[in-house]
Design a protein around this motif. Structure first.
Motif, short mmCIF file in Angstrom:
data_model
loop_
_atom_site.label_atom_id
_atom_site.label_comp_id
_atom_site.label_asym_id
_atom_site.label_seq_id
_atom_site.Cartn_x
_atom_site.Cartn_y
_atom_site.Cartn_z
N ALA A 1 0.83 -1.21 0.00
CA ALA A 1 0.00 0.00 0.00
C ALA A 1 0.86 1.25 0.00
O ALA A 1 0.57 2.23 -0.71
CB ALA A 1 -0.93 -0.01 1.22
N LYS A 2 1.92 1.23 0.80
CA LYS A 2 2.81 2.40 0.88
C LYS A 2 3.45 2.67 -0.47
O LYS A 2 3.55 3.84 -0.91
CB LYS A 2 3.88 2.16 1.94
CG LYS A 2 4.55 3.42 2.44
CD LYS A 2 3.57 4.25 3.26
CE LYS A 2 4.23 5.44 3.90
NZ LYS A 2 3.27 6.28 4.65
N GLN A 3 3.90 1.63 -1.13
CA GLN A 3 4.52 1.79 -2.45
C GLN A 3 3.50 2.29 -3.48
O GLN A 3 3.81 3.16 -4.30
CB GLN A 3 5.13 0.46 -2.89
CG GLN A 3 6.34 0.04 -2.06
CD GLN A 3 6.79 -1.39 -2.33
OE1 GLN A 3 6.04 -2.21 -2.89
NE2 GLN A 3 8.03 -1.70 -1.96
N ALA A 4 2.29 1.76 -3.40
CA ALA A 4 1.25 2.18 -4.34
C ALA A 4 0.83 3.62 -4.09
O ALA A 4 0.49 4.35 -5.03
CB ALA A 4 0.03 1.26 -4.23
N SER A 5 0.86 4.05 -2.83
CA SER A 5 0.42 5.41 -2.50
C SER A 5 1.29 6.47 -3.17
O SER A 5 0.81 7.53 -3.57
CB SER A 5 0.39 5.62 -0.99
OG SER A 5 1.70 5.68 -0.44
N ALA B 1 -13.08 2.28 -2.04
CA ALA B 1 -12.15 2.18 -3.18
C ALA B 1 -12.25 3.38 -4.10
O ALA B 1 -11.24 3.94 -4.53
CB ALA B 1 -12.42 0.89 -3.95
N SER B 2 -13.47 3.78 -4.43
CA SER B 2 -13.66 4.89 -5.36
C SER B 2 -13.16 6.21 -4.78
O SER B 2 -12.52 7.00 -5.47
CB SER B 2 -15.13 5.01 -5.76
OG SER B 2 -15.97 5.24 -4.64
N LEU B 3 -13.40 6.43 -3.49
CA LEU B 3 -12.89 7.65 -2.86
C LEU B 3 -11.37 7.62 -2.76
O LEU B 3 -10.71 8.65 -2.91
CB LEU B 3 -13.50 7.80 -1.46
CG LEU B 3 -14.92 8.36 -1.45
CD1 LEU B 3 -15.56 8.17 -0.08
CD2 LEU B 3 -14.92 9.84 -1.81
N SER B 4 -10.83 6.44 -2.52
CA SER B 4 -9.38 6.32 -2.46
C SER B 4 -8.75 6.66 -3.80
O SER B 4 -7.75 7.38 -3.88
CB SER B 4 -9.01 4.88 -2.05
OG SER B 4 -7.62 4.75 -1.90
N ILE B 5 -9.35 6.15 -4.87
CA ILE B 5 -8.83 6.42 -6.21
C ILE B 5 -8.89 7.92 -6.52
O ILE B 5 -7.91 8.52 -6.96
CB ILE B 5 -9.62 5.61 -7.27
CG1 ILE B 5 -9.35 4.11 -7.09
CG2 ILE B 5 -9.25 6.07 -8.68
CD1 ILE B 5 -10.30 3.22 -7.87
N LYS B 6 -10.04 8.53 -6.29
CA LYS B 6 -10.22 9.94 -6.63
C LYS B 6 -9.30 10.84 -5.81
O LYS B 6 -8.77 11.84 -6.32
CB LYS B 6 -11.67 10.36 -6.41
CG LYS B 6 -11.97 11.79 -6.83
CD LYS B 6 -11.90 11.97 -8.35
CE LYS B 6 -12.30 13.39 -8.74
NZ LYS B 6 -12.38 13.55 -10.21
N SER B 7 -9.08 10.48 -4.54
CA SER B 7 -8.26 11.32 -3.67
C SER B 7 -6.77 11.01 -3.77
O SER B 7 -5.96 11.62 -3.06
CB SER B 7 -8.72 11.16 -2.21
OG SER B 7 -8.62 9.82 -1.79
N GLY B 8 -6.40 10.06 -4.66
CA GLY B 8 -4.99 9.77 -4.87
C GLY B 8 -4.32 9.03 -3.73
O GLY B 8 -3.10 9.11 -3.54
N ASN B 9 -5.10 8.29 -2.96
CA ASN B 9 -4.58 7.51 -1.85
C ASN B 9 -4.46 6.04 -2.23
O ASN B 9 -4.96 5.62 -3.27
CB ASN B 9 -5.50 7.63 -0.64
CG ASN B 9 -5.43 8.98 0.03
OD1 ASN B 9 -4.41 9.33 0.62
ND2 ASN B 9 -6.50 9.76 -0.06
N ALA B 10 -3.87 5.27 -1.32
CA ALA B 10 -3.97 3.81 -1.36
C ALA B 10 -4.74 3.40 -0.11
O ALA B 10 -4.76 4.13 0.88
CB ALA B 10 -2.59 3.17 -1.36
N ASP C 1 -2.20 -2.56 -6.41
CA ASP C 1 -2.14 -2.58 -4.95
C ASP C 1 -2.64 -1.29 -4.31
O ASP C 1 -2.58 -1.14 -3.08
CB ASP C 1 -0.71 -2.86 -4.48
CG ASP C 1 -0.26 -4.27 -4.83
OD1 ASP C 1 -1.12 -5.17 -4.89
OD2 ASP C 1 0.96 -4.48 -5.05
N ALA C 2 -3.13 -0.37 -5.11
CA ALA C 2 -3.71 0.87 -4.55
C ALA C 2 -4.95 0.57 -3.73
O ALA C 2 -5.31 1.33 -2.83
CB ALA C 2 -4.04 1.86 -5.66
N VAL C 3 -5.64 -0.53 -4.05
CA VAL C 3 -6.79 -0.98 -3.25
C VAL C 3 -6.59 -2.45 -2.96
O VAL C 3 -6.61 -3.27 -3.88
CB VAL C 3 -8.12 -0.75 -3.98
CG1 VAL C 3 -9.28 -1.29 -3.14
CG2 VAL C 3 -8.34 0.73 -4.29
#
Length: 444
Positions: A17-21, A138-147, A179-181
């Motif tokens: 997750a850290k790497q994907a973030s 997942a969708s909020l994580s993608i839009k906000s650029g997080n993992a 691995d972002a989600v």
């Protein structure tokens, strides 16, 4: 690696997750939006398959004797899937706040100082029952650029796995890191204990579920937590009010759906309109089998709808009214604190808006509270003084929801006062950092 080695399994999740973030933080807006639209497309294309997986969870939950409201939360109906798809599309159509610079001001020294909105990094989501949370998170994580690392309840494991597979397919086909989600693929609760104590990988934890889960996470976490413990929401019927509107809204706020945290659990009624309103809403609730736990004044009014009133919870009086049953119970003090998540509502007659505000601030969970009124000054006082994450005028508490607020989706409802409060959407998953622009200035 043996997946039963919980610490090693959790560390792997965190590292990925850290790497994907880092990759998500620099992802282009168009790429993130493409992934969201692809996810909406995949959800609609897989309705039947998703329902087959969901049916396994529901069948297992019923066999295990899970309470009806909890089983209801498990259901992944075509309507729920469509709402998830619409949420993805709504997020894709929204402006990207990542990289936005606000409050830029020139200082006497010559430097310019502002704040830039950036992703939080990695958030862990621990949730129960509702599988649609997988898509919302997942969708909020993608839009906000997080993992994110998602740990759903064991009761929804098949549904969550199916949904997470679609999310990772959308990420892969859009050129974003898979691995972002990540969904925790095992149901061992020890994983939760690991996730909430890994600040080297996880930047914030969001528990969404029963009070026991949230209390445990809040107590044991070594990572910041965004939370709400329960949803004891109130609707206050003011004097003056539009009785027709008040009956309609109070009905919806309670009976539209019993299991969500934004359903009204306590009804406060101004003395000046109590007789007229309570007799009207009493018949509506009776027709739907809602149990009314009343203070003495409300009980005295409502017993006009039946020949005998009970004196305590063990003496529930039932009387046929137009072939329906009215269930009256004398309220205990504990009822004013209660989140029922069931066809039960507590009812109290109060003198005025000021007594209503005082009652709400004492007993509520600071989630969502509403006033139904025709008095502008009463409405303004309610908005200013009620200490809750969402405060409403002349509408149903059921609107306390990220999708309904235009956030596209929500990661949860926060009743905390720091960082995020109310439905947590994109901005709640970001942070602000100061940016300073100069042209060779030095401090003297």
């Amino acid at each position: 690696m043996n997946p039963l080695d919980i610490p090693a399994y959790s560390q792997t999740l965190g590292l990925k997750a850290k790497q994907a973030s880092a990759l998500m933080a620099r992802a282009q807006t168009a790429t993130k939006n493409r992934a969201l639209r692809k996810l909406a497309e995949l959800l609609r294309a897989n309705v039947d398959a998703l329902q087959l997986d969901n049916a396994k969870d529901i069948e297992r939950a019923i066999a295990a004797g899970l309470a009806a409201p909890m089983v209801d939360r498990l259901k992944l109906s075509p309507e729920v899937i469509e709402t998830c798809a619409l949420g993805c599309e709504q997020l894709a159509s929204m402006a990207d706040v990542i990289g936005e610079i606000i409050g830029m001001k020139q200082q006497p020294s010559g430097i310019r100082v502002g704040q830039m909105r950036v992703p939080i990094g990695v958030f862990g989501m621990i949730f129960e029952s509702r599988p649609n949370v997988t898509i919302e998170a997942a969708s909020l994580s993608i839009k906000s650029g997080n993992a994110c690392i998602l740990r759903g309840g064991s009761e929804a494991i098949e549904s969550n796995k199916a949904l997470a597979k679609l999310v990772q397919q959308a990420l892969l086909e859009s050129g974003l890191p898979v691995d972002a989600v990540q969904l925790v693929q095992i149901t061992d609760r020890a994983v939760v204990g690991q996730l909430i104590t890994m600040p080297q990988y996880v930047d914030v934890i969001i528990p969404r579920g029963g009070k026991g889960l949230i209390e445990r996470v809040s107590r044991d976490a070594k990572v910041p937590v965004i939370k709400h413990l329960d949803g004891n929401c109130h609707t206050y019927v003011d004097d003056p009010c539009d009785i027709e509107m008040a009956v309609k809204v109070a009905d919806n706020a309670k009976t539209n759906k019993y299991s969500p945290c934004n359903a009204t659990e306590s009804l406060l009624v101004a003395r000046g309109v109590a007789a007229e309103f309570l007799l009207r809403i009493g018949q509506v609730y009776a027709a739907k089998g809602v149990e009314l736990r009343c203070d003495p004044e409300a009980l005295a009014i409502l017993k006009e709808l039946q020949p005998l009133a009970p004196v305590n919870k063990s003496q529930v009086a039932i009387h046929s009214i137009a072939t329906q049953e009215l269930k009256l119970v004398a309220a205990q003090d504990s009822d004013w604190f209660e989140e029922y998540l069931a066809p039960i509502i507590s009812i109290k007659v109060v003198a005025d808006v000021h007594e209503a505000i005082a009652h709400i601030n004492r007993y509520s969970s600071h989630h969502t509270d509403a006033i139904l009124t025709r008095d502008h000054m009463h409405a303004q006082a309610f908005l200013r003084e009620v200490d809750s994450a969402s405060v409403m005028v002349n509408t149903s508490t059921r609107f306390a929801d990220g999708f309904e607020y235009g956030l596209g989706a929500e990661i949860g409802i926060s009743t905390d006062k720091f960082h995020a409060r109310g439905p947590v959407g994109i901005e709640g998953l970001t942070s602000l950092k100061y940016v300073v622009l100069g042209d060779g200035e030095v401090r003297t």
